[in-house]
Motif scaffolding. Structure first.
Motif, mmCIF file in Angstrom:
data_model
loop_
_atom_site.group_PDB
_atom_site.id
_atom_site.type_symbol
_atom_site.label_atom_id
_atom_site.label_comp_id
_atom_site.label_asym_id
_atom_site.label_seq_id
_atom_site.Cartn_x
_atom_site.Cartn_y
_atom_site.Cartn_z
ATOM 1 N N THR A 14 0.801 -1.221 0.000
ATOM 2 C CA THR A 14 0.000 0.000 0.000
ATOM 3 C C THR A 14 0.836 1.273 0.000
ATOM 4 N N PRO A 63 -21.527 -18.173 9.335
ATOM 5 C CA PRO A 63 -20.625 -17.790 8.245
ATOM 6 C C PRO A 63 -19.261 -18.451 8.341
ATOM 7 N N TRP A 101 -21.170 -16.661 -0.756
ATOM 8 C CA TRP A 101 -20.301 -15.665 -1.404
ATOM 9 C C TRP A 101 -19.842 -16.087 -2.796
ATOM 10 N N MET A 138 -13.376 -11.101 -0.453
ATOM 11 C CA MET A 138 -14.743 -10.992 0.083
ATOM 12 C C MET A 138 -14.809 -11.749 1.404
ATOM 13 N N ARG A 159 -16.506 -13.533 4.865
ATOM 14 C CA ARG A 159 -17.506 -14.593 5.038
ATOM 15 C C ARG A 159 -18.734 -14.002 5.737
ATOM 16 N N PHE A 160 -19.881 -14.480 5.347
ATOM 17 C CA PHE A 160 -21.113 -13.931 5.916
ATOM 18 C C PHE A 160 -22.180 -15.009 5.855
ATOM 19 N N VAL A 172 -21.940 -6.159 -4.021
ATOM 20 C CA VAL A 172 -20.993 -7.250 -4.290
ATOM 21 C C VAL A 172 -19.664 -6.665 -4.772
ATOM 22 N N ASP A 173 -19.773 -5.647 -5.593
ATOM 23 C CA ASP A 173 -18.586 -4.909 -6.049
ATOM 24 C C ASP A 173 -17.762 -4.444 -4.840
ATOM 25 N N LYS A 207 -16.118 -7.243 -2.787
ATOM 26 C CA LYS A 207 -14.892 -7.803 -3.380
ATOM 27 C C LYS A 207 -13.692 -6.898 -3.142
ATOM 28 N N TYR A 208 -13.940 -5.627 -3.002
ATOM 29 C CA TYR A 208 -12.838 -4.703 -2.690
ATOM 30 C C TYR A 208 -12.584 -4.653 -1.186
ATOM 31 N N ASP A 209 -13.381 -5.403 -0.427
ATOM 32 C CA ASP A 209 -13.226 -5.419 1.024
ATOM 33 C C ASP A 209 -13.626 -4.081 1.659
ATOM 34 N N ARG A 256 -18.012 -5.169 4.436
ATOM 35 C CA ARG A 256 -17.752 -6.473 5.059
ATOM 36 C C ARG A 256 -18.960 -6.881 5.906
ATOM 37 N N TYR A 258 -10.612 6.972 -3.335
ATOM 38 C CA TYR A 258 -10.017 6.670 -2.021
ATOM 39 C C TYR A 258 -10.967 5.806 -1.196
ATOM 40 N N ASP A 285 -10.459 2.294 -2.285
ATOM 41 C CA ASP A 285 -9.103 1.732 -2.174
ATOM 42 C C ASP A 285 -8.726 1.595 -0.706
ATOM 43 N N ALA A 318 -6.228 0.705 0.617
ATOM 44 C CA ALA A 318 -4.843 1.050 0.928
ATOM 45 C C ALA A 318 -4.714 2.496 1.393
ATOM 46 N N THR A 319 -5.777 3.256 1.225
ATOM 47 C CA THR A 319 -5.706 4.673 1.583
ATOM 48 C C THR A 319 -6.703 4.980 2.702
#
Lengths: 751, 175, 337
Positions: free
Chosen positions: A51, B8, B33, C1, C3-4, C35-36, C39-41, C44, C120, C123, C125-126
């Protein structure tokens, strides 16, 4: 000089429009790409990306990730297996001078997005989930990622990149003559950082075959490059590694060098002794190579009639701190235009970024944008038609290469035919003079130029008793149509139908070919295939002559022709025999040959070889709102013989579309405080979509070239070169605004 | 509640669903998922559907769900319980009067004829999107086709040929 | 992604109940944004409550207007004959957004709840105050091409990315929601929030509340509407600036004016004073310019998006011109009328 073959069969397929032979596989979903091959107990690796842009890793906490059921291992610099020690071992076939990047090598961070861990798990979803649980801490340092701030540190790269011509020594006195020129023009030009973004993300699948053998599917533009890299980096016996890539989901240069996912997949496979696949995410497609942002200054001094007296082209491009990437940016100006006083310079400055790399027409997209915009400015300043100005300064020799003549240069035909088709003569030269409703209409043109090259290449041909022919080598079809043109060449060489020919590519078990890039594949692989087929043809001929009552008795090879599955006397086709009958009579199951092709030294000693184009663009600009639409493009191409007008046209269409992207849309935007490209996705990095693309007309002008027996010069890059300049020039014609900074976005039209 | 999955974190957190994929009904156990795209590619070995961005930004993963084109990368498989899915592998089976003698759907044949692809990676998505576009019936003119196909990025730049191919098939059907 | 667990609700009550049991739950319908983000976390959730089986897909006549079920897809709404006939502004706004595939999946409720496209925010990371409150806003002083010029705070300069919502704001739609505390109606202008010191909150929905419908009022402005969108490519891109304009004319005089802007603020941006200024004025360029000047006078741009001020000014004028002329901008014809 180049030999021409007298008995290569007729040109039945070569030169005619043919649908792709790989079409059925691609439209039915059967074509498999590197990340789609599988093996027993395949593991999946997900890359954890760093990062920060500069500094050190102070800790990696992998505990949470490793606790996820299904996670096998998290590889980091702390636990990675040893690989080769020396830089030399990591230098692939197209590496620039320097120390190639090594993933997970140590705690040092070289650029933002650098891979810092690989999470390996039983399935993709588990690996992705666990990768998000890896916690990395850093000691960050301030990165330098602003090219405009490091100009003072620019240097002339001490080691030159192989195959890349540095700027020639200056001649005349460009500066002094510029100062006294009647017409003077000095402007700076910028092209933004671009990322290749082939639709297929980079991926590698390493299948562990046992006994130290590996089969590797790698997204690379030439499997031989990955093959040698793997052998060298991991100390493997080349015979025990087979690298394959039958289909490549686009490359555009991003797959010339083996990328880090290949290293990581093999690293994990060897460490765990299990098959491993690593597929990068779309975001991670911003974590390696790119077309470098480049700052250029072009100075043109001319007589009032437009004759160039002084030409200066200076470029500053970024590179990484570990390699000196170089491309040809400034030389094009003096290749295209005759001038007695020329100075060309190309300097690098180091940034905390990954090493830039070749992207479709590397350097030419950049440099030709600058010179071709500058020439349009000169045309405007001198009141000359842009084509007239170019003809006035037209080069007949390559001043950057000992003034050698061009092997062929049908650029004048490109101007004539392109202008005719476009309707250029109806152009009112006055900016802002053409309007349609609310929109200003602009017509602009530019020249394109790219090197025509060949590379040492091998290929084989195998004719079996059933009359089927297989040809192939290790190069890749990156979407260019290589499967198809090689099939055409092979079919014609032995007078077979295309259906009787199978072309195999992308496999290191096949004869070695270089990476598919530089527009050299058609010339190189095409010639090698042709020669291998000719060799098989000679073997057939000898066998045919030995037949009882041979119809070819007392006939020389030069007098026979291959057609319709037969070998026959060229001017008496009735005197011949079917190839299958020859083989049956001789009792041979197959005839095979391997041949190689190489650049023609005699030709190269005498001539310089380039492809050329003239691009004409129509734009419609809503000036008030800054919206630019490219409504029409005519691209006239001089590139020697066209093997397949259908796939050739597509090559040019693709180049033009990417050129439209470069002109209007593409820019990776760096946050220079973070040293990170921020729009690292296809939502915010804009490449053209269907709605952006209107009419594109492609013209291939006749051009005879003798650099290789096929007479081809390559088409992969020429379509993009000059396109952005033609569009920028059209925008100027429409609006009177000269925009020298790509991409031309709404804000720049408004400014 | 119609369905509740387990915890989960349980490794057996799987839910039974039924999908008809390319005409074949399948009973599947999927994690919540799992996207439709990953189900097709990783579990069912239907790799014709491509992952280009995994975020709905490119259209390479386009499939037909109950005849409607969607991005399979943004579709959780569990949510499509009971749906009919058509991927590029099943397009030929969709053709009105059966696939042509070449075993292809007319749009597949048209893509080959018009050279509407180069590397082929976006092609399955372009094809499914084209069929979805024709099912929708909104796009008629070239401009409309261009706009309606803008959710499918082709980095090789085959756009004009793609429009030619779609127009060709639409005109064929109109005849 | 992450778990849920997953719950598929059959009724609104079930959905609300399933949500109440899990504080980190999310409702999911089309999933095109959630969902988008998962996937980028960025998102959550501990639980997804699948609401796609709820009976909320319909589009119905109501009080002279239309009620759009929260699960009607963007495509359902845009191509509904009544919407096209009576609310071309809404149809055109929807069709200006995303791609056909996304519009086929994305729901009406989800469109309202989609999150910013700030680089941002997306991302991990920021830092980002919207994603991790208190971590900071690097968009301020950073790459801010797509960011807000109105209603920003020192904590956040993100924009709301929807096109549809810009039209709904101009039409003064009403959002119907259900939740643990029962049902309520939220006027569109009060649905989305400005970032203030809590940029993590995009809307004024209470925890566990679910959008069940969006009501379009009877007043539809006929053909005197336009949705004008300016972006970095001609399709499949978010707005740099968009304008939803709707006018009621009395001859050449403006009786009512609605003006909403997209791509410029944390919510569809309206300016009551500018709209009021237009009332009683002749429907001509000078009036539109005065209104536009008033709107952009409040802009507080960054270095990276300063161009949006002038772009917004010009887009407002053009949008109002088009609305006055009764030429709704066609999404297919990329020539702006």
């Amino acid at each position: 000089m180049t030999q021409t073959f007298s008995s290569t069969g007729s040109d039945r397929f070569v030169g005619s429009a043919r649908s792709r032979v790989d079409g059925p596989a691609k439209v039915t979903g059967l074509a498999r790409y590197a990340g789609e091959f599988t093996g027993p107990d395949l593991l999946h690796g997900t890359v954890v990306s760093g990062t920060i842009a500069r500094g050190r890793i102070t800790g990696i906490d992998t505990e949470a990730a490793e606790a996820v059921p299904g996670v096998i291992k998290v590889l980091t610099h702390e636990n990675r297996p040893r690989t080769a020690w020396l830089d030399y071992n990591y230098q692939d076939a197209v590496a620039p001078p320097g120390s190639p990047f090594r993933a997970l090598y140590d705690d040092k961070i070289h650029y933002s997005g650098q891979p810092v861990a690989l999470v390996v798990a039983e399935d993709f979803e588990t690996a992705r989930h666990a990768a998000a649980l890896v916690r990395v801490s850093y000691a960050a340092e301030t990165p330098a990622t602003d090219l405009t701030a490091v100009g003072d540190l620019a240097y002339d790269p001490p080691k030159k990149r192989s195959g890349i011509k540095p700027p020639p020594k200056p001649w005349g006195d460009a500066d002094a003559v510029f100062d006294t020129s009647a017409v003077k023009l000095r402007e700076t030009y910028r092209i933004a950082t671009e990322h290749h973004n082939p639709m297929e993300p980079h991926a590698s699948t390493v299948i562990v075959e046992g006994e130290g053998r590996y089969t590797v599917y790698d997204k690379v533009q030439g499997v031989s490059n990955s093959h040698a890299y793997l052998a060298s980096v991991f100390g493997l016996d080349k015979d025990k590694v087979r690298v394959m890539n039958p289909y490549l989901g686009g490359g555009f240069g991003s797959g010339l060098r083996p990328q880090y996912q290949l290293f990581l997949a093999m690293l994990a496979a060897r460490d765990l002794d299990r098959s491993v696949r690593v597929v990068l995410t779309r975001d991670q497609m911003w974590s390696f190579t790119h077309r470098p942002e480049t700052l250029q200054t072009v100075s043109l001094g001319a007589d009032a009639d437009g004759t160039l007296q002084a030409l200066r082209h200076d470029a500053l491009a970024p590179t990484s701190r570990f390699e000196d990437y170089q491309e040809v940016v400034v030389n094009w100006s003096a290749v295209l235009y005759r001038c007695d006083n020329v100075a060309l310079t190309y300097k690098l400055a180091q940034l905390d970024v990954f090493t830039p790399g070749d992207m479709r027409a590397p350097g030419a997209v950049t440099g030709v944008f600058a010179i071709e915009t500058a020439m349009d400015e000169l045309a405007h300043a001198t009141g000359l038609d842009p084509i007239e100005l170019r003809l006035k300064n037209y080069s007949e020799r390559d001043a950057t290469a000992e003034d050698k003549p061009f092997g062929s240069k049908a650029l004048k035909s490109c101007f004539t035919q392109g202008a005719e088709r476009f309707g250029w003569s109806r152009r009112n030269p006055e900016p802002r003079s053409m309007r349609e409703g609310r929109e200003l209409v602009g017509w602009g043109m530019a020249t394109g130029v790219w090197e025509s090259m060949m590379q040492q290449t091998s290929a084989h041909a195998i004719l079996t008793a059933d009359g089927k022919l297989e040809v192939g080598n290790s190069t890749g079809d990156i979407g260019t149509g290589t499967y198809t043109i090689l099939t055409q060449i092979a079919a014609d060489s032995l007078g077979l139908t295309m259906e009787a020919v199978t072309t195999k590519l992308g496999d290191t078990d096949l004869p070695e070919a270089p990476v598919a890039g530089g527009s050299w594949t058609a010339a190189s692989s095409g010639t090698a295939v042709m020669k291998a087929c000719r060799d098989v043809g000679e073997q057939l001929f000898k066998l045919a002559r030995q037949m009882d009552d041979s119809p070819l008795a007392n006939v020389d090879f030069e007098r026979v022709a291959f057609a319709e599955g037969r070998i026959a006397v060229a001017d008496d086709p009735a005197r011949g025999v079917a190839l299958v009958d020859v083989m049956r009579a001789a009792g041979v199951e197959k005839l095979e040959a391997t041949a190689s092709a190489a650049p023609d030294k005699d030709f190269n000693a005498t001539y310089e070889a380039y492809t050329h184009s003239a691009i004409f663009a129509e734009v419609k600009v809503d000036e008030e709102l800054g919206q630019v639409r490219v409504t029409r493009i005519v691209s006239a191409i001089a590139a020697g013989k066209v093997l397949n007008p259908k796939t050739a046209r597509s090559q040019i269409l693709g180049g033009v579309v990417m050129g439209i992207g470069s002109a209007l849309e593409e820019e990776s935007m760096m946050d220079t405080r973070l040293g990170r490209f921020m729009n690292h996705n296809l939502s915010e990095y804009h490449v053209p979509v269907n709605a952006d693309i209107h009419d594109i007309e492609v013209i291939f002008v006749d051009e005879e070239d003798k650099a290789n027996p096929l007479g081809v010069k390559g088409l992969g890059e020429i379509g993009i070169v000059g396109t952005a300049a033609a569009i920028a020039n059209a925008v100027h014609h429409a609006t009177g605004k000269r925009i020298r900074d790509l991409p031309i976005t709404i804000d720049k039209i408004l400014a | 509640m119609l369905i509740e999955s387990g915890s989960p974190v349980a490794a057996d957190n799987r839910i039974g669903i039924s999908l008809t994929i390319n005409g074949q009904q399948r009973e599947l156990q999927v994690a919540p998922w799992t996207t439709l795209l990953d189900l097709l590619r990783e579990r069912l070995d239907l790799t014709g559907t491509k992952k280009g961005c995994d975020h709905g930004q490119c259209g390479a993963c386009t499939v037909l769900v109950n005849g409607t084109r969607v991005n399979s990368c943004l579709t959780l498989a569990v949510m499509k319980d009971g749906a009919e899915i058509t991927t590029v592998e099943g397009l030929a089976g969709l053709a009105n009067d059966g696939a042509g003698s070449n075993g292809l759907h007319p749009i597949q044949a048209a893509f080959i004829e018009h050279d509407a692809f180069q590397c082929g990676y976006c092609t399955p998505g372009q094809l499914c999107s084209s069929v979805g576009l024709m099912n929708e019936g909104h796009a008629k003119s070239r401009d409309e086709i261009r706009e309606a196909m803008s959710g499918n990025i082709c980095r090789c730049g085959a756009y004009t040929n793609i429009v030619d191919a779609i127009e060709d098939v639409m005109q064929g059907e109109a005849r | 992604m992450n778990r849920f667990d997953y719950v598929r609700a059959g009724t609104v009550a079930e959905a609300v109940q399933a949500f109440a049991g899990a504080p980190d739950a999310r409702f999911i319908a089309g999933g095109t944004n959630l969902v988008d983000l998962m996937k980028y976390d960025v998102e959550r959730p501990g639980r997804l409550v699948d609401i796609t089986r709820l009976p909320l897909t319909g589009i119905e006549e109501r009080d002279g207007g239309l009620r759009l079920g929260a699960l009607a897809t963007n495509a359902d709404v845009a191509y509904d004959a009544r919407v096209r006939e009576r609310y071309p502004l809404l149809a055109n706004a929807i069709l200006a957004g995303a791609s056909a595939q996304l519009r086929n999946a994305a729901s009406t409720g989800g469109n309202l709840l989609q999150r910013t496209r700030c680089y941002y925010f997306y991302d991990t990371a920021t830092p980002c105050n919207k994603r991790e409150p208190g971590s900071g806003c690097p968009a301020i002083g950073g790459v801010s091409r797509i960011h807000a010029i109105f209603g920003t705070s020192e904590h956040c300069i993100a924009t709301h990315p929807s096109d549809m919502c810009v039209a709904l704001a101009a039409l003064e739609a009403v959002v119907q929601v259900a939740g643990p505390a029962g049902e309520r109606s939220i006027p569109f202008a009060e649905f989305h929030r400005l970032p203030g010191d809590a940029p993590e909150r995009d809307t004024n929905l209470a925890p566990g509340e679910i959008v069940v419908a969006v009501d379009l009022p009877a007043r539809d402005f006929g053909q005197n509407v336009t949705y004008l969108k300016l972006r970095d490519r001609l399709s499949y891109a978010f707005a740099l600036v968009s304008v939803a304009a709707a006018l009621e004319l009395d001859g050449g005089t403006i009786r009512t004016a609605r003006l909403a802007l997209g791509g410029v603020a944390h919510k569809p941006w309206r300016n009551a004073r500018a709209e009021a200024l237009l009332v009683g004025k002749p429907a001509e360029r000078a009036s539109f310019q005065a209104a536009a000047d008033l709107v952009v006078a409040e802009a507080k741009p960054q270095a990276g998006n300063a161009f949006k001020v002038e772009l917004a000014r010009r887009a407002i004028v053009r949008g109002l011109e088009q609305a006055a002329a009764g030429t709704p901008q066609s999404i297919t014809d990329k020539r702006i009328q």
